[in-house]
Design an enzyme around this catalytic site. Structure first.
Site, PDB file in Angstrom:
ATOM      1  N   HIS A  54       0.975  -0.721   0.272  1.00 31.49           N
ATOM      2  CA  HIS A  54      -0.614  -0.034  -0.149  1.00 31.49           C
ATOM      3  C   HIS A  54       0.977   1.125   0.465  1.00 31.49           C
ATOM      4  CE1 HIS A  54      -2.971  -3.066   1.005  1.00 31.49           C
ATOM      5  NE2 HIS A  54      -2.621  -3.191   1.981  1.00 31.49           N
ATOM      6  N   SER A  77       1.901  -0.577  -5.482  1.00 31.61           N
ATOM      7  CA  SER A  77       0.398  -0.954  -4.251  1.00 31.61           C
ATOM      8  C   SER A  77       0.180  -2.272  -4.679  1.00 31.61           C
ATOM      9  CB  SER A  77      -0.780   0.542  -4.145  1.00 31.61           C
ATOM     10  OG  SER A  77      -1.002   0.408  -2.921  1.00 31.61           O
ATOM     11  N   SER A  82      -5.694   1.265  -2.487  1.00 24.85           N
ATOM     12  CA  SER A  82      -5.614   1.707  -1.241  1.00 24.85           C
ATOM     13  C   SER A  82      -4.197   3.125  -1.759  1.00 24.85           C
ATOM     14  CB  SER A  82      -4.118   0.881  -0.220  1.00 24.85           C
ATOM     15  OG  SER A  82      -2.738   0.357  -1.329  1.00 24.85           O
ATOM     16  N   ASP A 131       3.203  -7.493   0.198  1.00 23.98           N
ATOM     17  CA  ASP A 131       2.049  -7.209   1.014  1.00 23.98           C
ATOM     18  C   ASP A 131       1.069  -8.102   0.800  1.00 23.98           C
ATOM     19  OD1 ASP A 131       0.019  -6.752   2.374  1.00 23.98           O
ATOM     20  OD2 ASP A 131       0.179  -5.290   2.812  1.00 23.98           O
ATOM     21  N   GLU A 193       4.225  -9.109   4.357  1.00 24.83           N
ATOM     22  CA  GLU A 193       3.691  -8.689   5.182  1.00 24.83           C
ATOM     23  C   GLU A 193       2.735  -8.789   6.524  1.00 24.83           C
ATOM     24  OE1 GLU A 193       4.198  -4.970   6.261  1.00 24.83           O
ATOM     25  OE2 GLU A 193       2.218  -4.408   7.545  1.00 24.83           O
ATOM     26  N   ASN A 218       5.084 -10.884   9.304  1.00 29.37           N
ATOM     27  CA  ASN A 218       3.109 -11.240   9.950  1.00 29.37           C
ATOM     28  C   ASN A 218       2.756 -10.885  11.268  1.00 29.37           C
ATOM     29  OD1 ASN A 218      -0.004 -10.515   9.591  1.00 29.37           O
ATOM     30  ND2 ASN A 218       0.455 -12.059  10.284  1.00 29.37           N
ATOM     31  N   LYS A 223       4.205  -7.546  15.364  1.00 33.15           N
ATOM     32  CA  LYS A 223       3.539  -7.079  13.949  1.00 33.15           C
ATOM     33  C   LYS A 223       2.145  -7.117  13.875  1.00 33.15           C
ATOM     34  CE  LYS A 223       1.556  -6.978   9.864  1.00 33.15           C
ATOM     35  NZ  LYS A 223      -0.010  -6.975   9.723  1.00 33.15           N
ATOM     36  N   ASP A 227      -0.187  -3.996  14.865  1.00 31.86           N
ATOM     37  CA  ASP A 227      -1.146  -3.428  13.609  1.00 31.86           C
ATOM     38  C   ASP A 227      -2.511  -4.313  13.310  1.00 31.86           C
ATOM     39  OD1 ASP A 227      -1.304  -3.949  10.781  1.00 31.86           O
ATOM     40  OD2 ASP A 227       0.780  -4.347   9.926  1.00 31.86           O
ATOM     41  N   ASN A 228      -2.363  -6.077  13.101  1.00 33.96           N
ATOM     42  CA  ASN A 228      -3.897  -6.445  12.850  1.00 33.96           C
ATOM     43  C   ASN A 228      -5.150  -6.027  13.820  1.00 33.96           C
ATOM     44  OD1 ASN A 228      -1.898  -7.493  10.927  1.00 33.96           O
ATOM     45  ND2 ASN A 228      -2.658  -9.372  11.089  1.00 33.96           N
ATOM     46  N   CYS A 232      -6.574  -2.215  13.122  1.00 31.79           N
ATOM     47  CA  CYS A 232      -8.176  -2.361  12.621  1.00 31.79           C
ATOM     48  C   CYS A 232      -8.755  -1.646  13.536  1.00 31.79           C
ATOM     49  CB  CYS A 232      -8.586  -3.463  12.019  1.00 31.79           C
ATOM     50  SG  CYS A 232      -7.250  -4.701  11.390  1.00 31.79           S
ATOM     51  N   HIS A 338      -8.097  -8.918   3.240  1.00 27.74           N
ATOM     52  CA  HIS A 338      -6.493  -8.509   2.459  1.00 27.74           C
ATOM     53  C   HIS A 338      -7.859  -8.591   0.984  1.00 27.74           C
ATOM     54  CE1 HIS A 338      -2.884  -7.609   1.107  1.00 27.74           C
ATOM     55  NE2 HIS A 338      -3.264  -8.275   0.119  1.00 27.74           N
ATOM     56  N   HIS A 397      -4.146   2.281   8.966  1.00 31.19           N
ATOM     57  CA  HIS A 397      -3.472   2.433   9.881  1.00 31.19           C
ATOM     58  C   HIS A 397      -2.666   3.938  10.523  1.00 31.19           C
ATOM     59  CE1 HIS A 397      -5.241  -1.953  10.162  1.00 31.19           C
ATOM     60  NE2 HIS A 397      -3.864  -2.199   9.823  1.00 31.19           N
ATOM     61  N   SER A 405       4.964  -2.177  12.575  1.00 34.41           N
ATOM     62  CA  SER A 405       4.873  -3.124  11.519  1.00 34.41           C
ATOM     63  C   SER A 405       6.782  -3.591  10.748  1.00 34.41           C
ATOM     64  CB  SER A 405       3.441  -3.252  10.947  1.00 34.41           C
ATOM     65  OG  SER A 405       2.833  -3.613  11.026  1.00 34.41           O
ATOM     66  N   GLN A 409       9.856  -5.133   9.050  1.00 34.51           N
ATOM     67  CA  GLN A 409      10.281  -4.608   7.460  1.00 34.51           C
ATOM     68  C   GLN A 409      12.075  -4.770   7.324  1.00 34.51           C
ATOM     69  OE1 GLN A 409       8.840  -6.802   4.928  1.00 34.51           O
ATOM     70  NE2 GLN A 409       6.732  -6.899   4.458  1.00 34.51           N
TER      71      GLN A 409
HETATM   72  P1  NAI Z   1      -6.373 -14.946  11.643  1.00 35.72           P
HETATM   73  O1  NAI Z   1      -6.004 -16.091  10.884  1.00 35.72           O
HETATM   74  O2  NAI Z   1      -5.687 -14.385  12.872  1.00 35.72           O
HETATM   75  O3  NAI Z   1      -7.440 -14.632  11.610  1.00 35.72           O
HETATM   76  C1  NAI Z   1      -8.843 -14.768  10.626  1.00 35.72           C
HETATM   77  C2  NAI Z   1     -10.248 -15.543  11.659  1.00 35.72           C
HETATM   78  O4  NAI Z   1     -11.168 -15.446  10.450  1.00 35.72           O
HETATM   79  C3  NAI Z   1      -9.407 -17.244  11.796  1.00 35.72           C
HETATM   80  O5  NAI Z   1      -9.461 -16.649  13.620  1.00 35.72           O
HETATM   81  C4  NAI Z   1     -10.276 -17.866  11.526  1.00 35.72           C
HETATM   82  O6  NAI Z   1     -11.219 -19.237  12.752  1.00 35.72           O
HETATM   83  C5  NAI Z   1     -11.784 -17.351  10.706  1.00 35.72           C
HETATM   84  N1  NAI Z   1     -12.399 -17.712   9.758  1.00 35.72           N
HETATM   85  C6  NAI Z   1     -11.971 -18.679   8.856  1.00 35.72           C
HETATM   86  N2  NAI Z   1     -12.905 -19.191   8.332  1.00 35.72           N
HETATM   87  C7  NAI Z   1     -13.981 -18.934   8.404  1.00 35.72           C
HETATM   88  C8  NAI Z   1     -15.701 -18.143   7.785  1.00 35.72           C
HETATM   89  N3  NAI Z   1     -15.707 -19.265   7.371  1.00 35.72           N
HETATM   90  N4  NAI Z   1     -16.243 -17.592   9.063  1.00 35.72           N
HETATM   91  C9  NAI Z   1     -16.040 -17.175  10.384  1.00 35.72           C
HETATM   92  N5  NAI Z   1     -14.896 -16.995  10.769  1.00 35.72           N
HETATM   93  C10 NAI Z   1     -13.780 -17.605   9.826  1.00 35.72           C
HETATM   94  O7  NAI Z   1      -5.783 -13.596  10.390  1.00 35.72           O
HETATM   95  P2  NAI Z   1      -5.936 -12.220  10.463  1.00 35.72           P
HETATM   96  O8  NAI Z   1      -4.379 -11.950  11.141  1.00 35.72           O
HETATM   97  O9  NAI Z   1      -6.714 -12.073  11.387  1.00 35.72           O
HETATM   98  O10 NAI Z   1      -6.265 -11.306   9.276  1.00 35.72           O
HETATM   99  C11 NAI Z   1      -7.442 -11.538   8.537  1.00 35.72           C
HETATM  100  C12 NAI Z   1      -7.462 -10.900   6.968  1.00 35.72           C
HETATM  101  O11 NAI Z   1      -7.177  -9.569   6.984  1.00 35.72           O
HETATM  102  C13 NAI Z   1      -6.224 -11.447   6.160  1.00 35.72           C
HETATM  103  O12 NAI Z   1      -6.335 -11.069   5.198  1.00 35.72           O
HETATM  104  C14 NAI Z   1      -4.832 -10.503   6.509  1.00 35.72           C
HETATM  105  O13 NAI Z   1      -4.080 -10.043   5.179  1.00 35.72           O
HETATM  106  C15 NAI Z   1      -5.974  -9.030   6.577  1.00 35.72           C
HETATM  107  N6  NAI Z   1      -5.748  -7.953   7.368  1.00 35.72           N
HETATM  108  C16 NAI Z   1      -6.129  -6.759   6.953  1.00 35.72           C
HETATM  109  C17 NAI Z   1      -5.073  -5.723   7.341  1.00 35.72           C
HETATM  110  C18 NAI Z   1      -6.124  -4.566   7.349  1.00 35.72           C
HETATM  111  O14 NAI Z   1      -4.966  -3.409   7.515  1.00 35.72           O
HETATM  112  N7  NAI Z   1      -7.070  -4.265   6.613  1.00 35.72           N
HETATM  113  C19 NAI Z   1      -4.065  -5.415   8.265  1.00 35.72           C
HETATM  114  C20 NAI Z   1      -3.391  -7.025   8.664  1.00 35.72           C
HETATM  115  C21 NAI Z   1      -4.500  -8.186   8.519  1.00 35.72           C
END
Ligand code: NAI
Length: 475
Positions: A54, A77, A82, A131, A193, A218, A223, A227-228, A232, A338, A397, A405, A409
């Site tokens: 991003h 990006s 983003s 990322d 990331e 990550n 991180k 960050d997560n 958020c 993501h 963020h 984060s 990196q």
């Molecule tokens: P995580 O693995 O900690 O959490 C994902 C959760 O979703 C897990 O607990 C899992 O059991 C649950 N899950 C999976 N399938 C499901 C379903 N069908 N119904 C309900 N729950 C379900 O992963 P994390 O770190 O929370 O990341 C989640 C996503 O967010 C990833 O794609 C990551 O890359 C992205 N992300 C986005 C950020 C942003 O700023 N927008 C920042 C960091 C990560």
């Protein structure tokens, strides 16, 4: 746009970008301390580093940290919405080639990735900052195609975006023959990331397809547990408010997934005094949600009551077209995971009788926002076209959390450079480095750390200077 070695929306935004960069530097103590610590040593001297992450103000501070340590950087990006155009312009005027603007088409997005991966002399990067894994995936698919396995390019592609990637690879096979097999062997490693990118890397490692070492940034504690979660917590409701200017207080919000991002997202909503529901597949995360005070239920059961839906799973088809057709009138739907495949948008658009109205395009603050109206007269609002709401409709963020984060990196990039001969695989940074990243951020918050006495350290069997926890500790 320009014929120079960059492509940004408006280069005249550079001065504004620089002013915001100056503010961000004060909020990114980890990155500034890393510049200070390694500046003399120049550990990235002469290395070509490509980034697909991003293109925000915070990322601009990361880019300038990498260049201050000697790297020759090119950037794009990792999401079509983003980029902060003033950040891209501020970096482009310094001579770092940036290919990024807010509101790219999918074709432009993948062309930008290719341009960032290709130096003017035709060479590729030594190291990658990724990322979500798009840059890494493009290289792996390109190598596969050039090694003679071109069948997959004939499809059928699983999505419109995959088709765009296949078309790009086919074009490069003709326009730059031998490109991928020339650049791939020179790539020493990638630092990744996010959760989704790490997932892709582990899948490639398990299939024996991974071509170079990868550092999983990550899963540094400083991180994903910052960050997560806290990122958020800050940026989810920021995105919803900029998009819809709606009062969140009193509304019912359904958060799908209660991992790190789900925990931060739920807290963001509850801080606004929404009533939060959570859906989960993992009983441990479901129980954590119950213990935090949220009602755990399914999307289906939430349909009659929820006003806002947020997907956070990194999984696909979480909110289906059928779900959306059964939601309350004026429900708001968004994704902070993501990729946009958490919400079935193509299926929604293909539903008979559904009409789409653009409320705000991506060039309007808080956009993109679209309204979908069903034959029964009900409508729902889809934010950021189903892509990351916090980066699509807001500015992602804040700097302080991204400093954690991006310090990881930078350390990962130095680590790859210093361990260029490490075997292919997916690795994490050491706990010492993780603790160091946290330590660098305490002063700014006025925190005063307690020092263990030797007797205390011996009693709990840890060194006085850390690491303080075993690898399996969960924080
Ligand atoms: P995580 O693995 O900690 O959490 C994902 C959760 O979703 C897990 O607990 C899992 O059991 C649950 N899950 C999976 N399938 C499901 C379903 N069908 N119904 C309900 N729950 C379900 O992963 P994390 O770190 O929370 O990341 C989640 C996503 O967010 C990833 O794609 C990551 O890359 C992205 N992300 C986005 C950020 C942003 O700023 N927008 C920042 C960091 C990560």
């Amino acid at each position: 746009m320009s014929n120079e070695d960059y492509k940004v929306a408006d280069i005249s935004l550079a001065e504004f970008g620089r002013k915001e960069l100056d503010i961000a530097e004060h909020e990114m103590p980890g990155l500034m301390a890393t510049r200070e610590k390694y500046g003399k040593e120049q550990p990235l001297a002469g290395l070509k580093i490509m980034g697909s992450l991003h293109m925000t103000i915070q990322t601009a501070v990361l880019i300038e940290t990498l260049t201050s340590l000697g790297a020759d950087v090119r950037w794009c990006s990792c999401n079509i919405f983003s980029t902060q155009d003033h950040a891209a312009a501020a970096i482009a005027v310094t001579g770092v080639p940036v290919f990024a603007w807010k509101g790219e088409t999918l074709e432009e997005y993948w062309d930008c990735t290719f341009k960032a991966l290709t130096w003017n002399d035709g060479s590729g990067p030594d190291q990658i900052v990724d990322d979500g894994g798009d840059a890494t995936m493009l290289i792996h698919l390109g190598v596969r195609a050039e090694s003679g396995d071109t069948d997959f390019l004939e499809g059928p592609a699983s999505s419109e975006e995959e088709q765009v990637v296949f078309d790009l690879i086919k074009r490069v096979l003709v326009s730059h023959p031998g490109h991928w097999t020339k650049i791939a062997p020179k790539i020493v490693g990638v630092s990744e990331e996010t959760t989704t990118g790490v997932h892709r890397l582990i899948q490639m490692e398990e299939k024996g397809e991974l071509l170079f070492q990868a550092i999983n940034v990550n899963d540094s504690v400083t991180k994903s547990k910052f960050d997560n979660v806290y990122g958020c917590r800050h940026s989810l409701c920021d995105g919803i408010k900029r998009a819809m200017d709606v009062l969140i207080s009193g509304k019912v919000a359904m958060v799908c997934g209660f991992g790190d991002v789900g925990k931060g997202s739920a807290e963001s909503l509850v801080n606004e005094r929404a009533r939060v529901l959570v859906s989960e597949v993992d009983p441990i995360c479901a129980l954590q949600a119950c213990m935090t005070g949220y009602q755990v239920t399914t999307v289906e059961d939430a349909l009659p009551v929820a006003d806002i839906y947020v997907t956070t799973t990194g999984n696909k088809d979480i909110i289906t077209a059928k779900h959306m057709s059964q939601m309350k009138d004026q429900a708001i739907v968004c994704n902070i995971g993501h990729f946009d495949n958490e919400i079935q948008i193509a299926e929604l658009e293909a539903m008979p009788g559904v009409t789409k109205t653009s409320i705000k395009t991506d060039d309007i603050p808080g956009g993109p926002v679209d309204r979908y109206t069903f034959p029964n007269g009900n409508s729902i609002y889809l934010l950021a076209a189903g892509r990351l709401i916090n980066l699509g409709c807001a500015t992602g963020h804040p700097s302080f959390v991204m400093s954690n984060s991006f310090t990881n990196q930078t350390i990962a990039q130095i680590d790859i450079a210093k361990n260029a001969d490490r075997k292919v695989g997916v690795f994490r940074l050491s706990k010492e480095l993780d603790e160091e990243v946290a330590r660098l951020h305490l002063g700014k918050l006025g925190a005063k750390l307690t020092t263990l006495s030797q007797e205390q350290a011996d009693y709990i069997s840890v060194p006085v200077d850390g690491p303080y926890k075993p690898e399996h500790y969960r924080y």
